[in-house]
Design an enzyme around this catalytic site. Structure first.
Site, short mmCIF file in Angstrom:
data_model
loop_
_atom_site.label_atom_id
_atom_site.label_comp_id
_atom_site.label_asym_id
_atom_site.label_seq_id
_atom_site.Cartn_x
_atom_site.Cartn_y
_atom_site.Cartn_z
N ASP A 185 0.91 -1.13 0.00
CA ASP A 185 0.00 0.00 0.00
C ASP A 185 0.95 1.19 0.00
O ASP A 185 1.57 1.48 1.03
CB ASP A 185 -0.87 0.00 1.26
CG ASP A 185 -1.81 1.20 1.29
OD1 ASP A 185 -1.39 2.28 0.83
OD2 ASP A 185 -2.95 1.07 1.75
N HIS A 186 1.11 1.84 -1.13
CA HIS A 186 2.23 2.79 -1.23
C HIS A 186 2.09 3.97 -0.27
O HIS A 186 3.06 4.63 0.04
CB HIS A 186 2.44 3.25 -2.69
CG HIS A 186 1.46 4.28 -3.17
ND1 HIS A 186 0.20 3.98 -3.57
CD2 HIS A 186 1.58 5.62 -3.30
CE1 HIS A 186 -0.42 5.08 -3.94
NE2 HIS A 186 0.40 6.09 -3.80
N GLU A 224 -7.97 14.52 -5.29
CA GLU A 224 -7.09 14.57 -6.46
C GLU A 224 -7.74 15.40 -7.55
O GLU A 224 -8.95 15.29 -7.78
CB GLU A 224 -6.91 13.16 -7.03
CG GLU A 224 -6.25 12.18 -6.12
CD GLU A 224 -6.11 10.82 -6.79
OE1 GLU A 224 -5.08 10.56 -7.39
OE2 GLU A 224 -7.08 10.04 -6.74
N HIS A 248 -5.77 2.86 1.26
CA HIS A 248 -4.97 4.01 1.72
C HIS A 248 -5.62 4.76 2.90
O HIS A 248 -4.97 5.04 3.89
CB HIS A 248 -4.76 5.02 0.58
CG HIS A 248 -4.18 4.42 -0.67
ND1 HIS A 248 -3.25 3.41 -0.63
CD2 HIS A 248 -4.38 4.69 -1.99
CE1 HIS A 248 -2.91 3.08 -1.87
NE2 HIS A 248 -3.59 3.84 -2.71
C1 BG6 Z 1 -3.58 4.63 -6.27
C2 BG6 Z 1 -4.95 4.69 -6.88
O1 BG6 Z 1 -3.48 3.55 -5.39
O2 BG6 Z 1 -3.34 5.84 -5.56
C3 BG6 Z 1 -5.07 5.90 -7.79
O3 BG6 Z 1 -5.18 3.51 -7.62
C4 BG6 Z 1 -4.70 7.15 -7.07
O4 BG6 Z 1 -6.38 5.99 -8.34
C5 BG6 Z 1 -3.36 7.00 -6.37
O5 BG6 Z 1 -4.64 8.21 -8.01
C6 BG6 Z 1 -3.06 8.18 -5.49
O6 BG6 Z 1 -1.74 8.08 -5.03
P1 BG6 Z 1 -0.89 9.37 -4.70
O7 BG6 Z 1 0.39 8.84 -4.18
O8 BG6 Z 1 -0.74 10.13 -5.99
O9 BG6 Z 1 -1.68 10.14 -3.70
#
Ligand code: BG6
Length: 503
Positions: A185-186, A224, A248
């Site tokens: 989960d980045h 976003e 997330h």
């Molecule tokens: C991803 C989603 O896990 O996270 C995307 O699949 C989303 O839809 C993205 O845009 C958002 O990540 P970050 O790091 O840009 O906030």
């Protein structure tokens, strides 16, 4: 150039080597780890995909990617040459046993050349329908025999619902030990997210206040400006709940709400997070109606450019019922949080791109100042900004300088930019390094993923069974549907937004 002596020699096999994730995230992360001296002295990266490429062509593509997407800017030719001499490409069909035999040979060759037994990391940066096929074939080819050396990295989405997540966990655990499985989960790799734990558990002043006695409510907002871009085929089957909240945002919530772990061991930390998910109040149909809001963006203008509505996006069903926005009010039924609402909100094509956690404290018990003294009275707030601004601010009341007694809200700010010179590493750098070091703290354990699915399933099924009649219900460049404002306004609060920093 320095190397990392803590990691054993490592072979990365990247499934989806020619894909977008490799170009934008994985390759730049590996290169930056190399630049910063975090790669082991002996490493090899094997990109694999269906496209026919030579090693040289693959290397040239990666150079383009790095030049475009790396936080360290264009590659330095001398350093690039050293890095890229460790990179190879293997054309492959993931369904074909020969593919895996070939990997086996490559691993053996590296081991013979390096006179050691290297760790092997299989990185699945591919569509989720290939996870079971690849995992099973790795097993059939006996490439996963050594639990100490072989690891598998799985990107999200981890399952489409509780049932599929359970199935996938079952399959993976029939092949790998849990200690070999790295579910990404980045968000957990983001610097500011990791800092929530440091902030809470490395300071003694926070803990006494961190509970229902002092905290009135919590907001977690990840908005976003981007729409679905070219991911319509995936996104239309997912939506904001599956794409963002199930993983997330709930992970952010766990960081805010978890009990102090006894130590920083991966399982101890993850146990405390699972405790939170298990304590979260379940939704019945009535709670879904009252506490969950969904939205879908219509067309509009963003930054002077006309943008299509969600239903007009490529690869999206023109009558789609998929939500691109969700706002949910959760409760955690335990001693610490009883009665404190946690409002989560996420959406695409919103007015601002920002991820912010706001913790609003209760008001003072007794107001000694006359009303006219408090010009802009604001309860204390702790605002943790994850991106784009990386900061933690505490909003307090202060006396404005002057002969009158006039109070207003001021911010005490800890800002990464002003405090540290070093550029923060990208989330993927942290996470890839942790897979090399064998540290699973920032990865999702199987039961964590299942607990998060269990929680969101009633909302997902209610939404699936009852089509939304008013989609699209918010326009591009807005703050989402009005019902999301109403959700929080009913309790006397409003969504907090951080003013955007001037560029
Ligand atoms: C991803 C989603 O896990 O996270 C995307 O699949 C989303 O839809 C993205 O845009 C958002 O990540 P970050 O790091 O840009 O906030």
């Amino acid at each position: 150039m320095s190397t990392n002596t803590k990691s054993a020699p490592t072979i990365f096999v990247i499934f989806g080597g020619t894909g977008d994730l490799t170009s934008r995230k994985i390759a730049p992360a590996l290169y930056n780890l190399f630049l910063d001296g975090w790669m082991p002295a002996q490493f090899s990266i094997i990109g694999t995909g269906r496209t026919k490429l030579t090693d040289e062509q693959f290397r040239a593509n990666l150079l383009n990617d790095i030049n475009q997407f790396s936080r360290s800017g264009k590659a330095d030719p001398a350093k690039w040459d050293v890095f890229i001499s460790n990179v190879y490409y293997q054309v492959s069909d993931v369904k074909d046993a020969e593919t895996y035999k070939e990997f086996g040979k490559r691993v053996d060759k590296h081991n013979a050349d390096w006179k050691t037994k290297a760790n092997v990391i299989y990185y699945l940066a591919v569509s989720p329908n290939l996870f079971p096929i690849i995992a099973s074939n790795i097993s059939k080819a006996k490439l996963a025999e050594d639990p100490k050396r072989v690891r598998i990295v799985i990107e999200k989405p981890f399952g489409h619902d509780l049932e599929t997540a359970l199935e996938l966990n079952k399959l993976l655990s029939s092949i790998f030990d849990e200690c070999q499985i790295y579910r990404i989960d980045h968000y957990l790799g983001k610097e500011t997210v990791q800092n929530i734990m440091a902030f809470r558990f490395a300071n003694s002043i926070m803990e006494p206040l961190w509970n229902r006695n002092y905290i009135e409510h919590v907001q977690i907002s990840v908005t976003e400006q981007l729409g679905v871009e070219d991911r319509g085929d995936y996104y239309d089957g997912a939506g904001a709940m599956r794409d963002m909240i199930q993983n997330h945002l709930l992970q952010l919530l766990c960081h805010v709400a978890m009990e102090p772990p006894v130590n920083f061991n991966a399982d101890e930390v993850r146990d405390r997070k699972v405790d939170v998910l298990k304590a979260m109040r379940r939704f019945g149909p009535e709670e879904v109606r009252l506490s969950a809001v969904r939205g879908q963006y219509g067309s509009g203008w963003m930054k002077g450019k006309e943008v299509p509505g969600y239903r007009e996006e490529a690869k999206v069903n023109p009558e789609s019922n998929t939500e691109t926005f969700a706002a949910i009010k959760f409760f955690i039924d335990n001693w610490r949080w009883q009665g404190v609402p946690f409002y989560l909100r996420t959406g695409k094509r919103m007015h601002q791109s920002s991820s912010v956690i706001t913790i609003q404290f209760k008001d003072v018990p007794h107001q000694i100042f006359p009303n006219e003294a408090s010009e802009s009275w604001q309860q204390n707030r702790l605002i943790i900004s994850i991106q784009p601004e990386m900061s933690i601010r505490l909003q307090v009341q202060a006396k404005r300088p002057g002969l009158d007694m006039v109070l207003n809200a001021v911010d005490m700010v800890f800002d990464y930019k002003g405090t540290y010179e070093n550029q923060a590493p990208e989330a993927y750098e942290t996470l890839i390094l942790d897979t090399m070091l064998g540290d699973q703290t920032l990865f999702m354990r199987g039961d964590q993923v299942e607990a998060a699915w269990e929680l969101v399933m009633p909302i997902l099924s209610a939404w699936q069974h009852k089509k939304s009649l008013n989609f699209p219900n918010y326009s591009a460049d807005s703050w989402g549907p009005e019902s999301a404002e109403a959700l929080i306004a009913r309790d006397g609060f409003n969504w907090f937004t951080l003013p955007m920093a001037k560029k």
